[in-house]
Write a protein that holds these residues in place. Structure first.
Motif, PDB file in Angstrom:
ATOM      1  N   ILE A  47       0.864  -1.190  -0.014  1.00 11.98           N
ATOM      2  CA  ILE A  47      -0.031   0.031  -0.133  1.00 11.98           C
ATOM      3  C   ILE A  47       0.944   1.182   0.031  1.00 11.98           C
ATOM      4  O   ILE A  47       1.949   1.371   0.821  1.00 11.98           O
ATOM      5  N   ASP A  48       0.527   2.201  -0.903  1.00  9.74           N
ATOM      6  CA  ASP A  48       1.516   3.454  -1.028  1.00  9.74           C
ATOM      7  C   ASP A  48       0.442   4.560  -0.426  1.00  9.74           C
ATOM      8  O   ASP A  48      -0.606   4.841  -0.942  1.00  9.74           O
ATOM      9  N   LEU A  49       1.140   5.127   0.948  1.00 10.29           N
ATOM     10  CA  LEU A  49       0.206   6.353   1.315  1.00 10.29           C
ATOM     11  C   LEU A  49       0.553   7.601   1.040  1.00 10.29           C
ATOM     12  O   LEU A  49       0.136   8.646   1.747  1.00 10.29           O
ATOM     13  N   HIS A  50       1.509   7.791  -0.017  1.00 13.69           N
ATOM     14  CA  HIS A  50       1.874   9.135  -0.395  1.00 13.69           C
ATOM     15  C   HIS A  50       0.600   9.942  -0.766  1.00 13.69           C
ATOM     16  O   HIS A  50      -0.225   9.622  -1.375  1.00 13.69           O
ATOM     17  N   GLY A  51       0.633  11.167  -0.167  1.00 13.81           N
ATOM     18  CA  GLY A  51      -0.373  12.013  -0.448  1.00 13.81           C
ATOM     19  C   GLY A  51      -1.481  12.067   0.473  1.00 13.81           C
ATOM     20  O   GLY A  51      -2.221  12.895   0.343  1.00 13.81           O
ATOM     21  N   ALA A  57      -4.943   8.214   5.772  1.00 16.22           N
ATOM     22  CA  ALA A  57      -3.868   7.318   5.724  1.00 16.22           C
ATOM     23  C   ALA A  57      -4.453   6.122   6.713  1.00 16.22           C
ATOM     24  O   ALA A  57      -4.203   4.750   6.376  1.00 16.22           O
ATOM     25  N   TRP A  58      -4.819   6.370   7.937  1.00 18.76           N
ATOM     26  CA  TRP A  58      -5.093   5.515   8.857  1.00 18.76           C
ATOM     27  C   TRP A  58      -6.303   4.500   8.445  1.00 18.76           C
ATOM     28  O   TRP A  58      -6.409   3.447   8.675  1.00 18.76           O
ATOM     29  N   LYS A  59      -7.434   5.309   7.959  1.00 17.98           N
ATOM     30  CA  LYS A  59      -8.638   4.674   7.495  1.00 17.98           C
ATOM     31  C   LYS A  59      -8.029   3.678   6.336  1.00 17.98           C
ATOM     32  O   LYS A  59      -8.509   2.449   6.363  1.00 17.98           O
ATOM     33  N   ALA A  60      -7.218   4.141   5.412  1.00 16.27           N
ATOM     34  CA  ALA A  60      -6.926   3.199   4.067  1.00 16.27           C
ATOM     35  C   ALA A  60      -6.136   2.155   4.718  1.00 16.27           C
ATOM     36  O   ALA A  60      -6.232   0.721   4.431  1.00 16.27           O
ATOM     37  N   SER A  88       4.733  20.026   6.926  1.00 17.17           N
ATOM     38  CA  SER A  88       5.099  20.427   8.330  1.00 17.17           C
ATOM     39  C   SER A  88       6.531  20.312   8.508  1.00 17.17           C
ATOM     40  O   SER A  88       7.205  19.552   7.925  1.00 17.17           O
ATOM     41  N   ALA A  89       7.033  20.638   9.928  1.00 18.69           N
ATOM     42  CA  ALA A  89       8.330  20.470  10.167  1.00 18.69           C
ATOM     43  C   ALA A  89       8.760  19.189  10.202  1.00 18.69           C
ATOM     44  O   ALA A  89      10.088  18.510   9.747  1.00 18.69           O
ATOM     45  N   ASP A  90       7.757  18.062  10.727  1.00 18.81           N
ATOM     46  CA  ASP A  90       8.071  16.694  11.003  1.00 18.81           C
ATOM     47  C   ASP A  90       7.184  16.007  10.281  1.00 18.81           C
ATOM     48  O   ASP A  90       6.071  16.251   9.931  1.00 18.81           O
ATOM     49  N   PRO A  91       7.871  14.643   9.658  1.00 15.11           N
ATOM     50  CA  PRO A  91       7.195  13.852   8.679  1.00 15.11           C
ATOM     51  C   PRO A  91       5.834  13.284   9.479  1.00 15.11           C
ATOM     52  O   PRO A  91       6.096  13.083  10.820  1.00 15.11           O
ATOM     53  N   VAL A  92       4.718  13.226   9.144  1.00 13.36           N
ATOM     54  CA  VAL A  92       3.574  12.592   9.649  1.00 13.36           C
ATOM     55  C   VAL A  92       3.248  11.129   9.579  1.00 13.36           C
ATOM     56  O   VAL A  92       2.969  10.565  10.405  1.00 13.36           O
ATOM     57  N   LEU A  93       3.395  10.700   8.142  1.00 11.25           N
ATOM     58  CA  LEU A  93       2.969   9.243   8.006  1.00 11.25           C
ATOM     59  C   LEU A  93       3.650   8.426   8.704  1.00 11.25           C
ATOM     60  O   LEU A  93       3.507   7.003   9.056  1.00 11.25           O
TER      61      LEU A  93
END
Length: 128
Positions: A47-51, A57-60, A88-93
């Motif tokens: 699974i690719d969560l980019h974007g 992303a959590w739901k997918a 944002s300053a920090d990566p989220v995923l």
């Protein structure tokens, strides 16, 4: 009355065991405990969560994992990116994926694949 063969009587009473199948099963379970073997195993699904946003992303990921469990898959690859293009300053995923793995009861051993498969921008997970 027809007399049964003593061997048939014994088999009816005690049954049979497929020792070859048991040996194969043991060998596979032993391999899955080997970190190197697991790392080299090809992922059954990706699974690719980019974007995606964190919530998307959590739901997918929830749907994806449930589908993989239903199909009986053993190893999945989650591509989340390194956060280089994150606003944002920090990566989220990446952090969200780690939290998901820790909280989902179907998720087992995990790690990052080789650079060719995404390195620290992806995570492989064994399904329990």
């Amino acid at each position: 009355m027809e007399e049964k063969n003593p061997m048939e009587l014994w088999l009816e009473k005690y049954g049979t065991v497929d020792k070859d199948a048991e040996a194969d099963s043991y060998k596979e379970s032993s391999r899955l405990r080997s970190t190197e073997y697991v790392k080299k195993m090809k992922a059954d699904a990706v699974i690719d969560l980019h974007g995606y946003t964190r919530d998307e992303a959590w739901k997918a990921l929830t749907g994806f994992v449930n589908d993989c469990v239903r199909k009986g898959l053993k190893k999945i690859l989650i591509i989340h990116g390194k956060g280089i293009h994150s606003s944002s300053a920090d990566p989220v995923l990446g952090q969200m994926v780690r939290t998901f793995i820790e909280q989902n009861s179907h998720m087992g051993t995990s790690g990052h694949p080789d650079r060719t498969l995404g390195g620290s921008g992806a995570t492989w997970v064994m399904i329990k």
